[in-house]
Scaffold this active site. Structure first.
Site, short mmCIF file in Angstrom:
data_model
loop_
_atom_site.label_atom_id
_atom_site.label_comp_id
_atom_site.label_asym_id
_atom_site.label_seq_id
_atom_site.Cartn_x
_atom_site.Cartn_y
_atom_site.Cartn_z
N ASP A 9 85.28 50.62 47.00
CA ASP A 9 86.26 51.47 47.13
C ASP A 9 86.39 52.52 46.00
OD1 ASP A 9 89.03 52.41 48.21
OD2 ASP A 9 89.69 51.31 46.24
N ASP A 11 89.53 54.89 44.94
CA ASP A 11 90.98 55.08 44.29
C ASP A 11 91.48 53.64 43.73
OD1 ASP A 11 90.90 57.86 44.73
OD2 ASP A 11 91.93 57.32 46.79
P1 B16 Z 1 93.41 61.13 50.83
P2 B16 Z 1 90.63 54.49 48.72
C1 B16 Z 1 92.56 55.75 49.94
O1 B16 Z 1 91.64 55.75 49.17
C2 B16 Z 1 94.00 55.79 49.15
O2 B16 Z 1 94.02 54.23 48.42
C3 B16 Z 1 95.21 55.87 50.04
O3 B16 Z 1 96.40 55.80 49.14
C4 B16 Z 1 95.15 57.25 50.37
O4 B16 Z 1 96.02 57.58 51.58
C5 B16 Z 1 93.62 57.32 51.32
O5 B16 Z 1 92.72 57.22 50.55
C6 B16 Z 1 93.34 58.65 51.78
O6 B16 Z 1 93.33 59.67 50.73
O7 B16 Z 1 94.73 61.79 50.96
O8 B16 Z 1 92.57 61.71 49.26
O9 B16 Z 1 92.20 61.72 51.75
O10 B16 Z 1 91.58 53.65 48.13
O11 B16 Z 1 90.16 54.01 50.19
O12 B16 Z 1 89.52 55.08 47.95
MG MG Z 2 91.72 51.69 46.66
#
Ligand code: B16
Ligand code: MG
Length: 213
Positions: A9, A11
């Site tokens: 992952d 974030d």
């Molecule tokens: P974006 P990951 C996710 O990333 C985040 O944890 C989540 O909080 C977010 O809403 C989602 O990506 C979409 O992100 O708005 O930047 O397209 O943890 O899967 O890397």
């Molecule tokens: Mg994450």
């Protein structure tokens, strides 16, 4: 080797952009008059889509919005978020993360990103890892976000590996569920360690070495 591939992952695992998601949603919440948007609310936004994350914020107000207005609000949050991402540099890649990734790569284990984010490639470019992974599966190639396993099954496909030969590393409960549903073993970091379905629980990123090397 216990695993032929590891799917990370982004974030909250490779870098601390989970904090920027929180700050950007909090800024939007405050503009909407919501003063009590907390880290606990933000926990439920980990791993899920941008629009689902918006609903977590909107639960805290009686105001009603059309679908068009919701899209505009999510876009506004993303602008705040991207301004924070633009300030990132290679300094935002922690030494223990880079050293652990280097050690895994040196063993010939294939590595991929499995992130729900549409900003994933921009983040990877900011921290100097855009060309580092063998595959990137992110918000640009999926139709369903975690806890659906699609982002991870596609990452395994991109690596040419069966899910049972890959480990998923996640900081979100939704991500652990996605991994489990997709037939992957999972390693949990941070708040995901509370999830009973995780195969392993890590205190630090470098704990991975004892599992996979
Ligand atoms: P974006 P990951 C996710 O990333 C985040 O944890 C989540 O909080 C977010 O809403 C989602 O990506 C979409 O992100 O708005 O930047 O397209 O943890 O899967 O890397
Ligand atoms: Mg994450």
């Amino acid at each position: 080797m216990k695993y032929d591939g590891i799917i990370f992952d982004l974030d909250g695992v490779i870098c601390s952009t989970d904090e920027y998601h929180y700050l950007a949603w909090k800024k939007l919440a405050e503009k909407l008059g919501i003063k009590d948007f907390t880290k606990k609310d933000n926990e439920r936004q980990r791993g899920v889509s941008r629009m689902e994350s918006l609903e977590v914020v909107l639960e805290k107000t009686d105001k009603k919005f059309t679908q068009e207005e919701k899209v505009a609000l999510a876009t506004e949050k993303n602008e705040y978020y991207k301004q924070m991402l633009a300030q990132m540099s290679k300094k935002d890649l922690a030494d223990d993360v880079k050293d652990t990734l280097d050690a895994i790569k040196a063993k010939g284990i294939r590595i991929a990103i499995g992130s729900s984010s549409k900003n994933a490639k921009f983040i990877l470019s900011r921290i100097g890892l855009l060309d580092y992974f063998d595959a990137i599966s992110d918000g640009d190639n999926i139709t369903r976000t975690k806890p659906d396993p699609q982002v991870f099954t596609m990452a395994a496909q991109f690596l040419g590996l069966d899910p049972c030969r890959c480990l998923v590393v996640e900081d979100a409960e939704a991500g652990i569920m996605a991994g489990k549903t997709g037939g992957f073993d999972t390693a949990a970091l941070g708040s995901a360690t509370k999830c009973p379905y995780a195969t392993y629980r890590l205190s630090t990123f470098s704990d991975l070495k004892a599992i996979v090397l």
